[in-house]
Design a protein around this motif. Structure first.
Motif, PDB file in Angstrom:
ATOM      1  N   THR A  13       0.908  -1.478  -0.180  1.00  0.00           N
ATOM      2  CA  THR A  13      -0.189   0.042   0.028  1.00  0.00           C
ATOM      3  C   THR A  13       0.554   1.140   0.156  1.00  0.00           C
ATOM      4  O   THR A  13       0.028   2.283   0.131  1.00  0.00           O
ATOM      5  N   GLY A  14       2.498   1.101   0.030  1.00  0.00           N
ATOM      6  CA  GLY A  14       2.990   2.501   0.268  1.00  0.00           C
ATOM      7  C   GLY A  14       3.148   2.909   2.154  1.00  0.00           C
ATOM      8  O   GLY A  14       3.271   4.020   2.400  1.00  0.00           O
ATOM      9  N   ALA A  15       1.749   2.394   3.277  1.00  0.00           N
ATOM     10  CA  ALA A  15       2.031   2.382   3.800  1.00  0.00           C
ATOM     11  C   ALA A  15       2.839   2.414   4.762  1.00  0.00           C
ATOM     12  O   ALA A  15       3.613   1.578   4.598  1.00  0.00           O
ATOM     13  N   ALA A  16       3.719   2.831   5.997  1.00  0.00           N
ATOM     14  CA  ALA A  16       4.478   2.708   7.062  1.00  0.00           C
ATOM     15  C   ALA A  16       3.818   2.068   8.054  1.00  0.00           C
ATOM     16  O   ALA A  16       5.193   0.721   7.959  1.00  0.00           O
ATOM     17  N   GLN A  17       2.935   0.846   7.674  1.00  0.00           N
ATOM     18  CA  GLN A  17       3.066  -0.261   8.598  1.00  0.00           C
ATOM     19  C   GLN A  17       1.202  -0.267   8.169  1.00  0.00           C
ATOM     20  O   GLN A  17       0.272  -0.086   8.202  1.00  0.00           O
ATOM     21  N   LEU A  18       0.990  -2.010   7.922  1.00  0.00           N
ATOM     22  CA  LEU A  18      -0.420  -2.641   7.525  1.00  0.00           C
ATOM     23  C   LEU A  18      -0.569  -3.397   8.742  1.00  0.00           C
ATOM     24  O   LEU A  18       0.500  -3.976   8.690  1.00  0.00           O
ATOM     25  N   LEU A 370      -1.854 -19.519   0.376  1.00  0.00           N
ATOM     26  CA  LEU A 370      -2.461 -18.283   0.376  1.00  0.00           C
ATOM     27  C   LEU A 370      -1.901 -17.209   0.347  1.00  0.00           C
ATOM     28  O   LEU A 370      -1.653 -16.945   1.329  1.00  0.00           O
ATOM     29  N   VAL A 371      -1.246 -16.823  -0.914  1.00  0.00           N
ATOM     30  CA  VAL A 371      -0.722 -15.494  -0.889  1.00  0.00           C
ATOM     31  C   VAL A 371      -1.851 -14.014  -0.661  1.00  0.00           C
ATOM     32  O   VAL A 371      -2.753 -14.000  -1.803  1.00  0.00           O
ATOM     33  N   VAL A 372      -1.801 -13.194   0.067  1.00  0.00           N
ATOM     34  CA  VAL A 372      -2.888 -12.080  -0.121  1.00  0.00           C
ATOM     35  C   VAL A 372      -2.587 -10.347   0.315  1.00  0.00           C
ATOM     36  O   VAL A 372      -1.301  -9.943   1.452  1.00  0.00           O
ATOM     37  N   CYS A 373      -1.869 -10.278  -0.798  1.00  0.00           N
ATOM     38  CA  CYS A 373      -1.809  -9.029  -1.064  1.00  0.00           C
ATOM     39  C   CYS A 373      -3.188  -7.385  -0.794  1.00  0.00           C
ATOM     40  O   CYS A 373      -3.158  -7.521  -1.382  1.00  0.00           O
ATOM     41  N   VAL A 374      -2.328  -7.005  -0.602  1.00  0.00           N
ATOM     42  CA  VAL A 374      -2.693  -5.102   0.033  1.00  0.00           C
ATOM     43  C   VAL A 374      -2.292  -4.291  -1.221  1.00  0.00           C
ATOM     44  O   VAL A 374      -1.146  -3.570  -0.576  1.00  0.00           O
ATOM     45  N   GLY A 375      -2.776  -3.315  -1.834  1.00  0.00           N
ATOM     46  CA  GLY A 375      -2.431  -2.733  -2.371  1.00  0.00           C
ATOM     47  C   GLY A 375      -1.667  -2.689  -3.566  1.00  0.00           C
ATOM     48  O   GLY A 375      -1.462  -1.904  -4.421  1.00  0.00           O
ATOM     49  N   LYS A 376      -1.785  -3.545  -4.650  1.00  0.00           N
ATOM     50  CA  LYS A 376      -0.640  -4.165  -5.450  1.00  0.00           C
ATOM     51  C   LYS A 376      -1.488  -5.363  -6.229  1.00  0.00           C
ATOM     52  O   LYS A 376      -1.501  -6.538  -5.046  1.00  0.00           O
ATOM     53  N   PRO A 377      -1.736  -5.669  -7.570  1.00  0.00           N
ATOM     54  CA  PRO A 377      -2.873  -6.561  -7.975  1.00  0.00           C
ATOM     55  C   PRO A 377      -1.312  -7.582  -8.325  1.00  0.00           C
ATOM     56  O   PRO A 377      -0.086  -7.570  -8.311  1.00  0.00           O
ATOM     57  N   LEU A 378      -1.910  -9.158  -7.626  1.00  0.00           N
ATOM     58  CA  LEU A 378      -1.130 -10.013  -8.245  1.00  0.00           C
ATOM     59  C   LEU A 378      -1.198 -10.817  -9.438  1.00  0.00           C
ATOM     60  O   LEU A 378      -2.686 -10.760 -10.055  1.00  0.00           O
ATOM     61  N   GLY A 379      -0.501 -11.161  -9.847  1.00  0.00           N
ATOM     62  CA  GLY A 379      -0.512 -11.820 -11.107  1.00  0.00           C
ATOM     63  C   GLY A 379      -0.554 -11.178 -12.617  1.00  0.00           C
ATOM     64  O   GLY A 379      -1.197 -11.360 -13.022  1.00  0.00           O
ATOM     65  N   THR A 380       0.019  -9.608 -12.329  1.00  0.00           N
ATOM     66  CA  THR A 380      -0.277  -8.866 -13.636  1.00  0.00           C
ATOM     67  C   THR A 380       1.094  -8.210 -13.616  1.00  0.00           C
ATOM     68  O   THR A 380       2.024  -8.472 -13.159  1.00  0.00           O
TER      69      THR A 380
END
Length: 380
Positions: A13-18, A370-380
Protein backbone atom coordinates in the motif's frame (compact mmCIF):
# COMPACT_ATOMS: atom_id res chain seq x y z
CA UNK A 1 -7.18 -30.81 3.52
CA UNK A 2 -4.34 -30.02 5.99
CA UNK A 3 -5.08 -29.04 9.59
CA UNK A 4 -3.36 -25.67 9.19
CA UNK A 5 -2.77 -23.21 6.35
CA UNK A 6 -0.07 -20.62 5.78
CA UNK A 7 -1.25 -17.15 4.83
CA UNK A 8 1.39 -14.84 3.38
CA UNK A 9 0.16 -11.28 3.98
CA UNK A 10 1.83 -8.53 1.96
CA UNK A 11 1.82 -4.77 2.33
CA UNK A 12 2.04 -3.04 -1.04
CA UNK A 13 0.00 0.00 0.00
CA UNK A 14 2.93 2.34 0.57
CA UNK A 15 1.81 2.80 4.18
CA UNK A 16 4.53 2.75 6.84
CA UNK A 17 2.55 0.04 8.64
CA UNK A 18 -0.28 -2.26 7.67
CA UNK A 19 -2.13 -4.27 10.31
CA UNK A 20 -3.92 -7.57 9.70
CA UNK A 21 -6.61 -9.29 11.75
CA UNK A 22 -7.90 -12.82 11.12
CA UNK A 23 -11.36 -13.73 12.44
CA UNK A 24 -13.78 -16.61 12.06
CA UNK A 25 -15.15 -19.59 13.94
CA UNK A 26 -15.13 -23.36 14.27
CA UNK A 27 -17.29 -25.89 16.11
CA UNK A 28 -16.02 -24.50 19.43
CA UNK A 29 -16.92 -20.86 18.71
CA UNK A 30 -15.19 -17.62 17.77
CA UNK A 31 -11.53 -17.57 16.74
CA UNK A 32 -9.38 -14.45 16.45
CA UNK A 33 -5.71 -14.95 15.64
CA UNK A 34 -3.30 -13.41 18.14
CA UNK A 35 -0.69 -10.79 17.24
CA UNK A 36 2.00 -13.49 16.97
CA UNK A 37 0.23 -14.81 13.86
CA UNK A 38 0.08 -18.41 15.07
CA UNK A 39 -1.93 -18.62 18.31
CA UNK A 40 -5.74 -18.80 18.09
CA UNK A 41 -7.48 -16.66 20.69
CA UNK A 42 -10.91 -17.76 21.90
CA UNK A 43 -12.69 -14.90 23.68
CA UNK A 44 -15.06 -15.62 26.56
CA UNK A 45 -18.50 -14.11 26.91
CA UNK A 46 -18.53 -10.70 28.62
CA UNK A 47 -21.29 -9.55 30.97
CA UNK A 48 -21.95 -6.34 29.04
CA UNK A 49 -22.03 -5.25 25.41
CA UNK A 50 -19.18 -3.64 23.46
CA UNK A 51 -16.44 -4.92 25.72
CA UNK A 52 -12.75 -4.94 24.69
CA UNK A 53 -11.51 -8.02 22.88
CA UNK A 54 -9.19 -8.89 25.76
CA UNK A 55 -6.09 -9.75 23.74
CA UNK A 56 -3.74 -8.18 21.23
CA UNK A 57 -4.94 -9.52 17.88
CA UNK A 58 -3.41 -6.91 15.56
CA UNK A 59 -0.76 -8.53 13.36
CA UNK A 60 1.75 -5.91 12.12
CA UNK A 61 2.97 -6.60 8.59
CA UNK A 62 5.59 -3.87 8.36
CA UNK A 63 6.10 -1.13 5.81
CA UNK A 64 5.69 -1.06 2.05
CA UNK A 65 6.96 -4.20 0.33
CA UNK A 66 7.06 -6.26 3.51
CA UNK A 67 5.20 -9.50 4.20
CA UNK A 68 4.48 -11.83 7.06
CA UNK A 69 3.41 -15.47 7.22
CA UNK A 70 0.49 -16.32 9.48
CA UNK A 71 -0.47 -19.92 10.26
CA UNK A 72 -4.17 -20.52 10.86
CA UNK A 73 -6.22 -23.58 11.89
CA UNK A 74 -9.37 -24.63 10.08
CA UNK A 75 -11.76 -21.68 10.22
CA UNK A 76 -15.22 -21.16 8.75
CA UNK A 77 -16.81 -17.82 7.87
CA UNK A 78 -13.39 -16.21 8.07
CA UNK A 79 -12.18 -12.76 7.18
CA UNK A 80 -8.68 -11.39 6.79
CA UNK A 81 -8.93 -7.71 7.67
CA UNK A 82 -6.38 -5.04 6.82
CA UNK A 83 -6.01 -1.47 8.04
CA UNK A 84 -3.47 1.19 7.16
CA UNK A 85 -1.46 2.90 9.91
CA UNK A 86 -3.61 1.79 12.87
CA UNK A 87 -5.10 -1.52 14.08
CA UNK A 88 -8.83 -2.05 13.82
CA UNK A 89 -10.90 -2.22 16.99
CA UNK A 90 -13.03 -5.31 17.64
CA UNK A 91 -15.42 -5.68 20.54
CA UNK A 92 -17.39 -8.42 22.27
CA UNK A 93 -21.04 -8.81 23.13
CA UNK A 94 -22.46 -11.50 25.43
CA UNK A 95 -22.46 -14.91 23.78
CA UNK A 96 -19.73 -14.22 22.98
CA UNK A 97 -20.37 -12.55 19.65
CA UNK A 98 -17.78 -10.52 17.81
CA UNK A 99 -18.59 -6.89 16.98
CA UNK A 100 -16.84 -6.22 13.68
CA UNK A 101 -15.83 -2.86 12.21
CA UNK A 102 -18.68 -0.98 10.56
CA UNK A 103 -18.56 1.03 7.35
CA UNK A 104 -22.08 2.35 7.93
CA UNK A 105 -21.91 3.70 11.49
CA UNK A 106 -20.11 7.06 11.74
CA UNK A 107 -19.83 6.53 15.51
CA UNK A 108 -17.88 3.29 15.07
CA UNK A 109 -14.26 3.48 16.21
CA UNK A 110 -13.10 2.23 12.80
CA UNK A 111 -15.30 4.37 10.55
CA UNK A 112 -12.66 6.94 9.62
CA UNK A 113 -9.87 4.39 9.08
CA UNK A 114 -8.73 3.00 5.73
CA UNK A 115 -9.52 -0.72 5.82
CA UNK A 116 -10.78 -3.69 3.86
CA UNK A 117 -10.92 -7.48 3.93
CA UNK A 118 -10.95 -10.78 2.06
CA UNK A 119 -13.28 -13.65 2.96
CA UNK A 120 -12.43 -17.32 3.35
CA UNK A 121 -13.46 -20.69 4.70
CA UNK A 122 -10.85 -23.33 5.44
CA UNK A 123 -12.53 -26.60 6.48
CA UNK A 124 -11.98 -30.34 6.14
CA UNK A 125 -13.10 -30.27 2.50
CA UNK A 126 -11.29 -27.31 0.98
CA UNK A 127 -10.02 -23.76 1.18
CA UNK A 128 -12.35 -21.23 -0.44
CA UNK A 129 -11.36 -17.54 -0.51
CA UNK A 130 -12.66 -14.51 -2.36
CA UNK A 131 -12.27 -10.76 -2.69
CA UNK A 132 -15.52 -9.04 -1.77
CA UNK A 133 -17.19 -5.78 -2.76
CA UNK A 134 -20.55 -6.80 -1.23
CA UNK A 135 -20.18 -4.22 1.56
CA UNK A 136 -17.86 -1.68 -0.03
CA UNK A 137 -14.79 -1.05 -2.16
CA UNK A 138 -11.78 0.06 -0.14
CA UNK A 139 -8.21 -1.14 0.02
CA UNK A 140 -7.41 -3.24 -3.07
CA UNK A 141 -6.94 -6.89 -2.08
CA UNK A 142 -5.71 -9.69 -4.34
CA UNK A 143 -5.29 -13.44 -3.86
CA UNK A 144 -2.85 -16.05 -5.10
CA UNK A 145 -3.32 -19.67 -4.07
CA UNK A 146 -0.63 -22.30 -4.56
CA UNK A 147 -2.06 -25.81 -4.41
CA UNK A 148 -0.42 -28.98 -3.13
CA UNK A 149 0.23 -30.13 -6.70
CA UNK A 150 1.88 -26.85 -7.67
CA UNK A 151 -0.93 -25.09 -9.49
CA UNK A 152 -1.32 -21.33 -9.00
CA UNK A 153 -4.76 -19.70 -8.94
CA UNK A 154 -5.01 -15.91 -8.86
CA UNK A 155 -7.64 -13.23 -8.39
CA UNK A 156 -5.98 -9.85 -9.00
CA UNK A 157 -8.90 -7.79 -7.67
CA UNK A 158 -8.92 -4.03 -8.08
CA UNK A 159 -6.01 -2.08 -9.58
CA UNK A 160 -4.02 0.14 -7.23
CA UNK A 161 -6.26 3.10 -8.08
CA UNK A 162 -9.42 1.00 -8.22
CA UNK A 163 -11.21 2.90 -5.46
CA UNK A 164 -10.63 6.22 -7.19
CA UNK A 165 -11.92 4.79 -10.48
CA UNK A 166 -15.02 3.29 -8.85
CA UNK A 167 -15.85 6.55 -7.06
CA UNK A 168 -15.45 8.62 -10.23
CA UNK A 169 -17.74 6.26 -12.16
CA UNK A 170 -20.40 6.26 -9.44
CA UNK A 171 -20.36 10.04 -9.35
CA UNK A 172 -20.69 10.14 -13.13
CA UNK A 173 -23.62 7.71 -13.01
CA UNK A 174 -25.32 9.79 -10.33
CA UNK A 175 -24.94 12.88 -12.47
CA UNK A 176 -26.28 11.06 -15.52
CA UNK A 177 -29.44 9.54 -14.03
CA UNK A 178 -30.01 11.52 -10.82
CA UNK A 179 -30.64 8.37 -8.80
CA UNK A 180 -28.09 8.99 -6.03
CA UNK A 181 -25.15 6.76 -6.95
CA UNK A 182 -22.76 9.53 -5.92
CA UNK A 183 -24.03 9.17 -2.34
CA UNK A 184 -22.21 5.84 -2.15
CA UNK A 185 -18.87 7.67 -2.19
CA UNK A 186 -17.45 8.24 1.30
CA UNK A 187 -14.57 10.67 1.62
CA UNK A 188 -12.12 11.21 4.46
CA UNK A 189 -12.33 14.04 6.97
CA UNK A 190 -12.96 17.37 5.33
CA UNK A 191 -14.22 15.82 2.10
CA UNK A 192 -10.78 14.79 0.91
CA UNK A 193 -9.73 11.70 -1.02
CA UNK A 194 -12.19 8.80 -1.29
CA UNK A 195 -12.10 6.50 1.72
CA UNK A 196 -14.49 3.85 0.39
CA UNK A 197 -17.36 3.30 -2.03
CA UNK A 198 -20.37 1.70 -0.36
CA UNK A 199 -22.60 -0.93 -1.91
CA UNK A 200 -26.27 0.02 -2.37
CA UNK A 201 -27.10 -2.06 0.73
CA UNK A 202 -24.60 -0.19 2.88
CA UNK A 203 -25.49 3.16 1.31
CA UNK A 204 -29.14 2.74 2.25
CA UNK A 205 -28.10 2.35 5.91
CA UNK A 206 -26.33 5.71 5.85
CA UNK A 207 -28.90 7.40 3.62
CA UNK A 208 -32.38 6.06 4.48
CA UNK A 209 -34.64 5.89 1.45
CA UNK A 210 -31.77 5.77 -1.04
CA UNK A 211 -32.93 3.89 -4.17
CA UNK A 212 -36.52 3.52 -2.94
CA UNK A 213 -38.62 2.66 -6.02
CA UNK A 214 -35.54 2.44 -8.22
CA UNK A 215 -36.37 -0.97 -9.74
CA UNK A 216 -40.16 -0.57 -9.92
CA UNK A 217 -40.45 0.02 -13.67
CA UNK A 218 -38.09 -2.83 -14.50
CA UNK A 219 -39.86 -5.30 -12.20
CA UNK A 220 -43.27 -4.28 -13.55
CA UNK A 221 -42.09 -4.92 -17.11
CA UNK A 222 -40.59 -8.32 -16.25
CA UNK A 223 -43.68 -9.50 -14.36
CA UNK A 224 -45.85 -8.33 -17.27
CA UNK A 225 -43.72 -10.20 -19.80
CA UNK A 226 -43.98 -13.49 -17.94
CA UNK A 227 -47.75 -13.20 -17.73
CA UNK A 228 -47.64 -13.97 -21.46
CA UNK A 229 -44.79 -16.48 -21.68
CA UNK A 230 -42.94 -19.01 -19.57
CA UNK A 231 -39.90 -18.18 -17.50
CA UNK A 232 -37.62 -21.20 -17.07
CA UNK A 233 -35.13 -21.29 -14.20
CA UNK A 234 -32.49 -24.01 -14.07
CA UNK A 235 -31.80 -24.74 -10.42
CA UNK A 236 -28.45 -26.30 -11.40
CA UNK A 237 -29.21 -28.90 -8.75
CA UNK A 238 -31.37 -31.98 -8.21
CA UNK A 239 -34.59 -30.09 -8.99
CA UNK A 240 -33.59 -29.37 -12.59
CA UNK A 241 -35.66 -26.82 -14.53
CA UNK A 242 -38.70 -25.12 -13.02
CA UNK A 243 -41.21 -23.17 -15.08
CA UNK A 244 -43.02 -20.05 -13.97
CA UNK A 245 -45.70 -17.60 -15.04
CA UNK A 246 -46.79 -14.28 -13.58
CA UNK A 247 -50.35 -13.59 -12.46
CA UNK A 248 -49.57 -9.89 -12.59
CA UNK A 249 -48.50 -9.56 -8.98
CA UNK A 250 -46.55 -12.76 -8.35
CA UNK A 251 -44.24 -15.04 -10.30
CA UNK A 252 -45.48 -18.58 -9.61
CA UNK A 253 -43.35 -21.68 -10.20
CA UNK A 254 -44.33 -25.31 -9.79
CA UNK A 255 -41.91 -27.00 -7.43
CA UNK A 256 -40.58 -30.51 -7.87
CA UNK A 257 -43.00 -31.74 -5.17
CA UNK A 258 -45.99 -30.16 -6.92
CA UNK A 259 -46.19 -27.16 -4.58
CA UNK A 260 -46.31 -23.55 -5.79
CA UNK A 261 -43.33 -21.28 -5.20
CA UNK A 262 -44.46 -17.65 -5.40
CA UNK A 263 -42.40 -14.48 -5.69
CA UNK A 264 -44.09 -11.12 -5.13
CA UNK A 265 -42.65 -8.07 -6.84
CA UNK A 266 -39.40 -7.20 -5.02
CA UNK A 267 -38.33 -3.72 -3.97
CA UNK A 268 -34.91 -2.32 -4.79
CA UNK A 269 -33.77 -3.21 -1.27
CA UNK A 270 -34.94 -6.80 -1.78
CA UNK A 271 -32.97 -7.01 -5.02
CA UNK A 272 -29.79 -5.46 -3.66
CA UNK A 273 -29.79 -7.58 -0.49
CA UNK A 274 -31.04 -10.75 -2.22
CA UNK A 275 -32.41 -11.79 1.19
CA UNK A 276 -35.54 -9.81 2.01
CA UNK A 277 -39.11 -9.68 0.69
CA UNK A 278 -39.71 -12.56 -1.75
CA UNK A 279 -36.09 -13.73 -1.31
CA UNK A 280 -36.20 -14.04 2.48
CA UNK A 281 -35.31 -17.20 4.37
CA UNK A 282 -38.77 -17.26 5.98
CA UNK A 283 -40.65 -20.06 7.72
CA UNK A 284 -42.06 -22.52 5.23
CA UNK A 285 -39.76 -21.44 2.40
CA UNK A 286 -38.13 -24.51 0.86
CA UNK A 287 -34.52 -24.91 -0.22
CA UNK A 288 -35.79 -25.18 -3.78
CA UNK A 289 -37.55 -21.82 -3.53
CA UNK A 290 -34.42 -20.20 -2.07
CA UNK A 291 -32.45 -21.63 -4.99
CA UNK A 292 -34.88 -20.18 -7.54
CA UNK A 293 -34.94 -16.89 -5.67
CA UNK A 294 -31.15 -16.63 -5.84
CA UNK A 295 -31.27 -16.91 -9.62
CA UNK A 296 -34.06 -14.36 -9.91
CA UNK A 297 -32.18 -11.95 -7.63
CA UNK A 298 -29.00 -12.32 -9.67
CA UNK A 299 -30.87 -11.66 -12.93
CA UNK A 300 -32.54 -8.59 -11.44
CA UNK A 301 -29.25 -7.14 -10.17
CA UNK A 302 -27.83 -7.60 -13.66
CA UNK A 303 -31.09 -6.51 -15.36
CA UNK A 304 -31.26 -9.59 -17.57
CA UNK A 305 -34.51 -11.11 -16.29
CA UNK A 306 -36.77 -9.35 -18.79
CA UNK A 307 -34.44 -10.08 -21.70
CA UNK A 308 -33.72 -13.73 -21.02
CA UNK A 309 -36.49 -16.25 -20.38
CA UNK A 310 -34.03 -18.99 -19.48
CA UNK A 311 -32.13 -18.28 -16.27
CA UNK A 312 -29.26 -18.54 -15.70
CA UNK A 313 -28.23 -20.92 -18.50
CA UNK A 314 -29.03 -18.43 -21.24
CA UNK A 315 -26.82 -15.78 -19.68
CA UNK A 316 -23.50 -14.33 -20.85
CA UNK A 317 -21.33 -11.88 -18.96
CA UNK A 318 -21.40 -9.56 -21.97
CA UNK A 319 -25.16 -9.21 -21.51
CA UNK A 320 -25.03 -8.06 -17.89
CA UNK A 321 -25.88 -4.50 -16.74
CA UNK A 322 -27.04 -3.27 -20.15
CA UNK A 323 -30.29 -1.63 -19.04
CA UNK A 324 -30.57 1.92 -17.71
CA UNK A 325 -32.08 0.49 -14.53
CA UNK A 326 -29.50 -1.92 -13.16
CA UNK A 327 -27.11 -2.37 -10.26
CA UNK A 328 -24.61 0.22 -11.45
CA UNK A 329 -22.44 -0.34 -8.37
CA UNK A 330 -21.95 -3.97 -9.41
CA UNK A 331 -21.43 -2.90 -13.02
CA UNK A 332 -18.73 -0.44 -12.02
CA UNK A 333 -17.00 -2.94 -9.72
CA UNK A 334 -16.73 -5.55 -12.46
CA UNK A 335 -15.80 -2.99 -15.07
CA UNK A 336 -12.95 -1.71 -12.88
CA UNK A 337 -11.60 -4.92 -11.32
CA UNK A 338 -8.94 -6.79 -13.25
CA UNK A 339 -10.41 -9.75 -15.14
CA UNK A 340 -13.81 -8.42 -14.01
CA UNK A 341 -13.86 -10.65 -10.93
CA UNK A 342 -15.00 -9.94 -7.37
CA UNK A 343 -18.25 -10.34 -5.41
CA UNK A 344 -20.35 -7.21 -5.96
CA UNK A 345 -23.71 -8.49 -4.62
CA UNK A 346 -24.63 -11.56 -2.55
CA UNK A 347 -25.44 -13.93 -5.46
CA UNK A 348 -22.70 -12.80 -7.82
CA UNK A 349 -21.58 -16.44 -8.01
CA UNK A 350 -24.76 -17.38 -9.91
CA UNK A 351 -24.13 -17.85 -13.62
CA UNK A 352 -24.49 -20.19 -16.55
CA UNK A 353 -22.93 -23.62 -16.05
CA UNK A 354 -19.39 -23.44 -17.36
CA UNK A 355 -19.68 -19.67 -17.77
CA UNK A 356 -17.18 -17.00 -16.78
CA UNK A 357 -16.78 -16.62 -13.03
CA UNK A 358 -17.71 -13.20 -11.71
CA UNK A 359 -17.31 -13.83 -8.00
CA UNK A 360 -13.50 -13.65 -7.73
CA UNK A 361 -12.75 -16.82 -5.79
CA UNK A 362 -9.95 -19.35 -5.46
CA UNK A 363 -10.45 -22.81 -3.98
CA UNK A 364 -8.73 -26.16 -3.63
CA UNK A 365 -9.04 -29.30 -1.47
CA UNK A 366 -5.28 -29.39 -0.93
CA UNK A 367 -3.98 -25.83 -0.54
CA UNK A 368 -0.33 -25.21 0.17
CA UNK A 369 -0.22 -21.43 0.64
CA UNK A 370 -2.47 -18.43 0.17
CA UNK A 371 -0.86 -15.07 -0.56
CA UNK A 372 -3.06 -12.06 0.21
CA UNK A 373 -1.63 -8.81 -1.11
CA UNK A 374 -2.96 -5.35 -0.27
CA UNK A 375 -2.38 -2.35 -2.51
CA UNK A 376 -1.04 -4.03 -5.63
CA UNK A 377 -2.65 -6.72 -7.83
CA UNK A 378 -0.99 -10.12 -7.90
CA UNK A 379 -0.45 -11.98 -11.13
CA UNK A 380 -0.37 -8.94 -13.40
Amino acid sequence: MPDTLNLVLRNETGAAQLYAHVTGSDDKGIIVMSADGKTPYRPVSPKDTLQPLGADCAIPLGGGGSSRTVTIPRISGGRIWFCKDKPLSFFLNPGPSLVEPSATNPADANYGLDWGFAEFTCNAQELYANVSFVDFVGLPVSLQLTTGDGKVKTVPGMPADGLQQVCAKLEAQGKADGKGWEKLVIRGNGGGAPLRALSPNAGAVLVPGLFDGYYQSYVDAAWAKYAKEDLIVNTQFKWGDVTGRSDGTKLNFKGSDGSTMSFAKPSAADIFTCSTGPFAHAAGVSEEQLNVGARLAAALNRSTLAANARQPEGETVAGYYKEAVTNHYARVCHETSLHGRGYAFPYDDVGASGGTDQSGFVNDPNPKELVVCVGKPLGT
